[in-house]
Design an enzyme around this catalytic site. Structure first.
Site, PDB file in Angstrom:
ATOM      1  N   HIS A  48       0.835  -1.205   0.000  1.00 29.99           N
ATOM      2  CA  HIS A  48       0.000   0.000   0.000  1.00 29.99           C
ATOM      3  C   HIS A  48       0.870   1.256   0.000  1.00 29.99           C
ATOM      4  O   HIS A  48       0.677   2.156  -0.825  1.00 29.99           O
ATOM      5  CB  HIS A  48      -0.919  -0.014   1.235  1.00 29.99           C
ATOM      6  N   GLU A  49       1.812   1.317   0.923  1.00 27.90           N
ATOM      7  CA  GLU A  49       2.664   2.509   1.027  1.00 27.90           C
ATOM      8  C   GLU A  49       3.638   2.597  -0.147  1.00 27.90           C
ATOM      9  O   GLU A  49       3.876   3.683  -0.681  1.00 27.90           O
ATOM     10  CB  GLU A  49       3.404   2.530   2.367  1.00 27.90           C
ATOM     11  N   HIS A  76       2.048   4.180  -3.203  1.00 28.14           N
ATOM     12  CA  HIS A  76       2.028   5.655  -3.195  1.00 28.14           C
ATOM     13  C   HIS A  76       3.325   6.216  -3.784  1.00 28.14           C
ATOM     14  O   HIS A  76       3.303   7.150  -4.596  1.00 28.14           O
ATOM     15  CB  HIS A  76       1.832   6.185  -1.776  1.00 28.14           C
TER      16      HIS A  76
END
Length: 163
Positions: free
Chosen positions: A74-75, A78
């Site tokens: 998820h991170e 980004h």
């Protein structure tokens, strides 16, 4: 304190996911730095300009493999989106594509981990319809008269129910 094994597993997940992104876009993305300094209920945060991922050490230790499979991609997504497309909506179509098509992970925007051990002291506030439990940060802002909070249900101002 994070065990060396968990740190190694985080690095392995990053390496695997970076490999997927490198192959998909036929380029070499810059690997991020990782630190374990996130506190509170957030699982992780991506710092775009610094190419850094910060993870919550308590939630990582408590949730291990599930945390690594969900939060690390998820991170990283980004950061990859920022490197590929520049500034876009945080969980917009580019991020969703990066999660699902490139990394092969469901594009979920929030985690479902138990946060009881990381949420800190809570303060009871009432409105016209229910009791709300606010963090110490929000409680202190109200005490310093910097903020007022309203109930989303009834619109009433939240009032501290002191002991």
């Amino acid at each position: 304190m994070i065990s060396p094994l968990l740190k190694m597993q985080v690095q392995r997940q990053l390496k695997r996911d970076l490999g997927k992104a490198n192959a998909y876009f036929n380029k070499q993305f810059s690997p991020p730095s990782v630190n374990y300094a996130v506190r509170g209920v957030k699982a992780g945060v991506a710092y775009l300009q610094q190419n850094e991922i910060r993870l919550n050490p308590v939630l990582l230790a408590e949730n291990g493999e599930a945390f690594i499979r969900q939060v690390v991609p998820h991170e990283l997504a980004h950061l990859l989106v920022y490197q590929q497309f520049g500034r876009v909506q945080p969980h917009g179509k580019e991020w969703q594509m990066m999660m699902e098509q490139v990394l092969g992970v469901p594009a979920e925007t929030t985690h479902c981990f138990d946060t009881q051990n990381v949420q800190g002291k809570r303060f009871a506030y009432g409105c016209g319809c229910q009791t709300h439990h606010l963090s110490i940060r929000r409680h202190n802002a109200i005490l310093r008269e910097q903020r007022k909070y309203l109930c989303r249900q009834c619109g009433g101002e939240l009032r501290w129910q002191s002991d």
